[in-house]
Design a protein around this motif. Sequence first.
Motif, PDB file in Angstrom:
ATOM      1  N   ILE A 112     -12.360   4.831  15.406  1.00  0.00           N
ATOM      2  CA  ILE A 112     -11.918   6.231  14.815  1.00  0.00           C
ATOM      3  C   ILE A 112     -10.546   5.770  14.175  1.00  0.00           C
ATOM      4  O   ILE A 112     -10.066   7.087  13.387  1.00  0.00           O
ATOM      5  CB  ILE A 112     -11.733   7.096  15.918  1.00  0.00           C
ATOM      6  N   GLY A 113     -10.088   4.705  13.896  1.00  0.00           N
ATOM      7  CA  GLY A 113      -8.937   4.360  13.130  1.00  0.00           C
ATOM      8  C   GLY A 113      -8.181   3.162  13.351  1.00  0.00           C
ATOM      9  O   GLY A 113      -8.483   2.445  14.543  1.00  0.00           O
ATOM     10  N   ALA A 114      -7.341   2.490  12.462  1.00  0.00           N
ATOM     11  CA  ALA A 114      -6.433   1.387  12.709  1.00  0.00           C
ATOM     12  C   ALA A 114      -5.212   1.647  12.669  1.00  0.00           C
ATOM     13  O   ALA A 114      -4.685   2.759  12.200  1.00  0.00           O
ATOM     14  CB  ALA A 114      -6.667   0.372  11.440  1.00  0.00           C
ATOM     15  N   ILE A 115      -4.485   1.011  13.545  1.00  0.00           N
ATOM     16  CA  ILE A 115      -3.121   1.223  13.896  1.00  0.00           C
ATOM     17  C   ILE A 115      -2.197   0.209  13.682  1.00  0.00           C
ATOM     18  O   ILE A 115      -2.436  -0.874  14.018  1.00  0.00           O
ATOM     19  CB  ILE A 115      -3.058   1.988  15.494  1.00  0.00           C
ATOM     20  N   ASP A 116      -0.880   0.466  13.283  1.00  0.00           N
ATOM     21  CA  ASP A 116       0.137  -0.699  13.105  1.00  0.00           C
ATOM     22  C   ASP A 116       1.340   0.012  12.718  1.00  0.00           C
ATOM     23  O   ASP A 116       1.450   1.205  12.675  1.00  0.00           O
ATOM     24  CB  ASP A 116      -0.313  -1.424  11.839  1.00  0.00           C
ATOM     25  N   GLY A 117       2.490  -0.611  12.931  1.00  0.00           N
ATOM     26  CA  GLY A 117       3.932  -0.401  12.600  1.00  0.00           C
ATOM     27  C   GLY A 117       4.424  -1.179  11.225  1.00  0.00           C
ATOM     28  O   GLY A 117       3.838  -2.152  10.846  1.00  0.00           O
ATOM     29  N   THR A 118       5.133  -0.271  10.710  1.00  0.00           N
ATOM     30  CA  THR A 118       5.922  -1.078   9.454  1.00  0.00           C
ATOM     31  C   THR A 118       7.638  -0.518   9.526  1.00  0.00           C
ATOM     32  O   THR A 118       7.633   0.537   9.869  1.00  0.00           O
ATOM     33  CB  THR A 118       5.283  -0.662   8.225  1.00  0.00           C
ATOM     34  N   HIS A 119       8.322  -1.398   8.825  1.00  0.00           N
ATOM     35  CA  HIS A 119       9.733  -0.957   9.003  1.00  0.00           C
ATOM     36  C   HIS A 119      10.184  -0.516   7.425  1.00  0.00           C
ATOM     37  O   HIS A 119       9.809  -1.326   6.671  1.00  0.00           O
ATOM     38  CB  HIS A 119      10.466  -2.202   9.408  1.00  0.00           C
ATOM     39  N   VAL A 120      10.799   0.684   7.546  1.00  0.00           N
ATOM     40  CA  VAL A 120      11.421   1.177   6.304  1.00  0.00           C
ATOM     41  C   VAL A 120      13.082   0.823   6.498  1.00  0.00           C
ATOM     42  O   VAL A 120      13.591   1.407   7.119  1.00  0.00           O
ATOM     43  CB  VAL A 120      11.180   2.682   6.005  1.00  0.00           C
ATOM     44  N   PRO A 121      13.466   0.040   5.306  1.00  0.00           N
ATOM     45  CA  PRO A 121      15.016  -0.271   5.377  1.00  0.00           C
ATOM     46  C   PRO A 121      15.727   1.104   5.168  1.00  0.00           C
ATOM     47  O   PRO A 121      15.711   1.519   4.174  1.00  0.00           O
ATOM     48  CB  PRO A 121      14.984  -1.349   4.246  1.00  0.00           C
ATOM     49  N   ILE A 122      16.842   1.304   5.895  1.00  0.00           N
ATOM     50  CA  ILE A 122      17.940   2.127   5.741  1.00  0.00           C
ATOM     51  C   ILE A 122      19.250   1.625   5.617  1.00  0.00           C
ATOM     52  O   ILE A 122      19.361   0.235   6.196  1.00  0.00           O
ATOM     53  CB  ILE A 122      17.676   3.302   6.610  1.00  0.00           C
ATOM     54  N   ILE A 141      13.923   2.000  10.227  1.00  0.00           N
ATOM     55  CA  ILE A 141      13.174   2.942  10.913  1.00  0.00           C
ATOM     56  C   ILE A 141      11.600   2.194  11.187  1.00  0.00           C
ATOM     57  O   ILE A 141      10.950   1.813  10.213  1.00  0.00           O
ATOM     58  CB  ILE A 141      12.981   4.328  10.291  1.00  0.00           C
ATOM     59  N   ASN A 142      11.193   2.090  12.436  1.00  0.00           N
ATOM     60  CA  ASN A 142       9.826   1.578  12.776  1.00  0.00           C
ATOM     61  C   ASN A 142       8.967   2.970  12.773  1.00  0.00           C
ATOM     62  O   ASN A 142       8.881   3.734  13.601  1.00  0.00           O
ATOM     63  CB  ASN A 142       9.872   1.091  14.228  1.00  0.00           C
ATOM     64  N   ILE A 156       0.933   9.567  12.097  1.00  0.00           N
ATOM     65  CA  ILE A 156       2.168   8.929  11.931  1.00  0.00           C
ATOM     66  C   ILE A 156       3.350   9.488  12.758  1.00  0.00           C
ATOM     67  O   ILE A 156       3.439  10.608  13.168  1.00  0.00           O
ATOM     68  CB  ILE A 156       2.588   9.188  10.529  1.00  0.00           C
ATOM     69  N   VAL A 157       4.185   8.631  13.333  1.00  0.00           N
ATOM     70  CA  VAL A 157       5.254   8.668  13.939  1.00  0.00           C
ATOM     71  C   VAL A 157       6.592   8.061  13.327  1.00  0.00           C
ATOM     72  O   VAL A 157       6.540   7.080  13.160  1.00  0.00           O
ATOM     73  CB  VAL A 157       5.210   8.146  15.351  1.00  0.00           C
ATOM     74  N   PRO A 161      14.240   3.899  15.915  1.00  0.00           N
ATOM     75  CA  PRO A 161      14.989   2.817  15.418  1.00  0.00           C
ATOM     76  C   PRO A 161      14.219   1.737  15.284  1.00  0.00           C
ATOM     77  O   PRO A 161      13.353   1.378  15.908  1.00  0.00           O
ATOM     78  CB  PRO A 161      16.525   2.707  15.968  1.00  0.00           C
ATOM     79  N   GLY A 162      14.830   0.617  14.193  1.00  0.00           N
ATOM     80  CA  GLY A 162      14.167  -0.747  14.081  1.00  0.00           C
ATOM     81  C   GLY A 162      14.164  -1.643  15.182  1.00  0.00           C
ATOM     82  O   GLY A 162      12.908  -2.473  15.201  1.00  0.00           O
ATOM     83  N   SER A 163      14.957  -1.313  16.112  1.00  0.00           N
ATOM     84  CA  SER A 163      14.900  -2.082  17.434  1.00  0.00           C
ATOM     85  C   SER A 163      13.588  -2.116  18.358  1.00  0.00           C
ATOM     86  O   SER A 163      13.353  -2.902  19.274  1.00  0.00           O
ATOM     87  CB  SER A 163      16.055  -2.164  17.745  1.00  0.00           C
ATOM     88  N   SER A 164      13.084  -0.780  18.003  1.00  0.00           N
ATOM     89  CA  SER A 164      12.009  -0.418  19.013  1.00  0.00           C
ATOM     90  C   SER A 164      10.735  -1.116  18.772  1.00  0.00           C
ATOM     91  O   SER A 164      10.271  -1.318  17.649  1.00  0.00           O
ATOM     92  CB  SER A 164      11.494   1.059  18.746  1.00  0.00           C
ATOM     93  N   HIS A 165       9.991  -1.631  19.706  1.00  0.00           N
ATOM     94  CA  HIS A 165       8.887  -2.299  19.502  1.00  0.00           C
ATOM     95  C   HIS A 165       7.805  -1.418  19.330  1.00  0.00           C
ATOM     96  O   HIS A 165       7.669  -0.247  19.641  1.00  0.00           O
ATOM     97  CB  HIS A 165       8.517  -3.223  20.963  1.00  0.00           C
ATOM     98  N   ASP A 166       6.587  -2.029  18.646  1.00  0.00           N
ATOM     99  CA  ASP A 166       5.452  -1.246  18.426  1.00  0.00           C
ATOM    100  C   ASP A 166       4.577  -0.701  19.595  1.00  0.00           C
ATOM    101  O   ASP A 166       4.386   0.572  19.547  1.00  0.00           O
ATOM    102  CB  ASP A 166       4.314  -2.080  17.615  1.00  0.00           C
ATOM    103  N   ALA A 167       4.847  -1.358  20.738  1.00  0.00           N
ATOM    104  CA  ALA A 167       3.958  -0.968  22.034  1.00  0.00           C
ATOM    105  C   ALA A 167       4.955   0.276  22.430  1.00  0.00           C
ATOM    106  O   ALA A 167       4.419   1.256  22.970  1.00  0.00           O
ATOM    107  CB  ALA A 167       4.176  -2.112  23.042  1.00  0.00           C
TER     108      ALA A 167
END
Length: 313
Positions: A112-122, A141-142, A156-157, A161-167
């Motif tokens: 029903i979908g594919a999931i992943d994370g990406t980092h947006v630089p701030i 931002i993760n 979408i979430v 912050p960037g230090s947060s792990h995907d899990a």
Amino acid sequence: MAAAYILAQNRRNLRRQRIFRDRNNPLDYMPDADIIDRFRLPRHLILRLCAELNANLAHATSRSHALPTSLQIMVALRFYASGNFQTVTGDLHGISKASVSRSRITNFPNVIGAIDGTHVPIKAPKNDEHLFVNRKNFHSINVMAVCDSSTKFTNIVVRWPGSSHDAFVWTNSSLSDLFENGGIRRGWLLGDSAYPLKKYLMTPVLNPSNPRELAYNDAHAKTRNPIERSFGVLKMRFRCIDHSGGTLLFHPARACKIVTACVVLHNLCTDHNVPVPQAQNPGAYLNPPDNYVYQGPNNDGAEIRQRLILSRF
């Protein structure tokens, strides 16, 4: 006589104002292909946004310095597309920098979908700065997202912050709660090894030891590929959220709103088959693998995955 003079003068002023507005609004003079290239949306979708957002953006004032709704929207679109305020002011004449600154997927059953994370630089925020430094040592931002096979984002979430792990981002999402509480009972999400292996979230076999597991991993990778392409297309369209466009120079809360707006516009483009902008180096926009492996206690999907491997591969 005086009344006639005043009427004529008013008409001339209106004519000058109308010419000024037309000359400074790209919708009135720019070819369709150039509009898509610079603003990422075609003319009819920009006009649709103007109609839908006018009540929120129109200034309740008669001051001559208030920007029309159409120009406010196009300023935002041009910034999202380029990530550069100088580019925005260069394209939209007459606007000062001060004004600007204010489903099923193939190769794998029941997906029903594919999931992943990406980092947006701030930029480095003033508060809790250390929390925004990710494992690649830049502030971000993760962003967690789920997409379908058309590269359209379905969830979408944008808050952590960037230090947060995907899990961690996944476990603390409303979508995770929905699966855990039985709100979604059928189908799987596909995630990489950064996510826990759940009854509803299939991850790769870390050390495949037989042809079935190899076949499973191969199908998993091919079927999960749309999320990589989705992030790549998103960042090609809206360079303000990619390293190629620099860094979002806003506090985290506003940066999150910009990311969300770009995702909504991306889905609008996908729904209307808007051409993807050409990139000189397309590989630069691919979401790089994280190589992080989830080591937590929530891997309760091993039996389900093994049954799937034995029955399908």
